[in-house]
Write an enzyme that holds these catalytic residues in place. Sequence first.
Site, PDB file in Angstrom:
ATOM      1  N   LYS A 107       0.878  -1.174   0.000  1.00 44.46           N
ATOM      2  CA  LYS A 107       0.000   0.000   0.000  1.00 44.46           C
ATOM      3  C   LYS A 107       0.906   1.211   0.000  1.00 44.46           C
ATOM      4  O   LYS A 107       2.050   1.155   0.454  1.00 44.46           O
ATOM      5  CB  LYS A 107      -0.882   0.006   1.252  1.00 44.46           C
ATOM      6  CG  LYS A 107      -2.119   0.854   1.133  1.00 44.46           C
ATOM      7  CD  LYS A 107      -3.111   0.256   0.149  1.00 44.46           C
ATOM      8  CE  LYS A 107      -4.524   0.264   0.633  1.00 44.46           C
ATOM      9  NZ  LYS A 107      -5.323  -0.799   0.051  1.00 44.46           N
TER      10      LYS A 107
HETATM   11  N1  GLU Z   1      -7.244  -0.452  -3.109  1.00 42.98           N
HETATM   12  C1  GLU Z   1      -7.787  -1.727  -3.361  1.00 42.98           C
HETATM   13  C2  GLU Z   1      -7.791  -2.581  -2.114  1.00 42.98           C
HETATM   14  O1  GLU Z   1      -7.682  -2.091  -1.011  1.00 42.98           O
HETATM   15  C3  GLU Z   1      -7.158  -2.467  -4.544  1.00 42.98           C
HETATM   16  C4  GLU Z   1      -5.770  -2.136  -4.870  1.00 42.98           C
HETATM   17  C5  GLU Z   1      -5.258  -2.686  -6.210  1.00 42.98           C
HETATM   18  O2  GLU Z   1      -6.065  -2.868  -7.102  1.00 42.98           O
HETATM   19  O3  GLU Z   1      -4.071  -2.892  -6.300  1.00 42.98           O
HETATM   20  O4  GLU Z   1      -7.970  -3.763  -2.172  1.00 42.98           O
END
Ligand code: GLU
Length: 420
Positions: A107
């Site tokens: 993240k």
């Molecule tokens: N932000 C999304 C999650 O928390 C997906 C992130 C992505 O597609 O890499 O799962």
Amino acid sequence: MNIYNDEVFQMACDQFQVIADYINIDKNDRDRLMYPKRSIAVTLPIHMDDGTTQTFQGYRVQHHLTLGPTKGGTRFAPNLSMGETAALAMWMSWKCALANLPYGGAKGGIACDPTKLSRRELEGVSRRYMQEMIPFVGPHTDIMGPDMGTNEQIMAWFMDTYSVYQGYAVSEIVTGKPVSIGGTEGRRESTGRGVVYLIERAMDMLKMDAEKSTAIIQGFGNVGSVAALALERKVGVKVVGISDATVALYNPKGIDVRAAEQHVAKKGNLRAFTEADRVDPNELLTMKCDVLVPSAVDRVITEKNADKLQCRILAEGANGPTTPEADLLLNERWDEVFVIPDILCNAGGVIVSYFEWVQGLQSFLWTESEVTDKLFRILQHSFAQVIRRAKDHKVSHRTAAMAIGVERVMKAKHARGLFP
Ligand code: GLU
């Protein structure tokens, strides 16, 4: 570890320890599984429109690289910290492993309020962030995607910045891009669609009649608005409550979700939407409904309101909406509140991101219905595994889901061994 000093990180660690105790993880393995592999902090100086230079703080946490590259969203939020980013990266690891995707979790993001930046400033901060991350990311190292406060345009700027540096178009460096530059049809709707697909599975199991059911959705962003609309239009559930960061709205006769969506498209938020009564945002969560979908921020279901929830299904569209203390209360109410835990419930986004990455690597094209079919098949399988494990071991759905994810990562770490 001080750099992760943060309540959300502590919460992710506490959740992990519950699982570690349940599946008896050796104490030598616990820290190795829990702490992030790599964490990067960057300072981003940007020329603002008023002629000043402002510096922003950016982060990227890569939780583990045991199963392949890391994968996860990029969050633009005012109070983002390294610790919160690390917690979100850890959750991505268990989420990807539960869905059997060949990824570790990651993240990242920037501590900024994107609504207060002009388009030029937003482009500046996005491009500078990717530029600073170039030594640490790559299609086989770490693939970014969207998260709260970011969108397709920002993913396009990331892709362009990385590609200009490489000298050719590298579409597989980010997911959630516009379809015109290698994005996948249906990625934008995928998280919300996945949430609703799983709600339908739960309703089938519980023999609930959709036409007679009501839903309350907290958060009206990419997840909440898509889920609300699909619940209303596709499933036939009456949406009685919605909210965003500005207001919470309730109407027992049902809210016209399409009208709310059109209002937000014009005005930017729900504040002036008048077709429902304003209610206290905290109270919205405990109002009577059949399906409650927290799809905004973390830690909204706590020890203060968990025993007051009046829903039959709690579908966690957000990451980390329920604290471990609330979990203890919900565990006692297992036959009243059916929890679809976050790492299962909102996995649709990263699953379709995985398709987009594969399509990019192989120059493939899939139609939206092919993408949605594949998405539902994976979710169906994960859902069945979680329910079976919870039943067989008499544990909560969250414990079952996390245990499946953690076990897969641990197995891979054991197979690869420790070097040197
Ligand atoms: N932000 C999304 C999650 O928390 C997906 C992130 C992505 O597609 O890499 O799962």
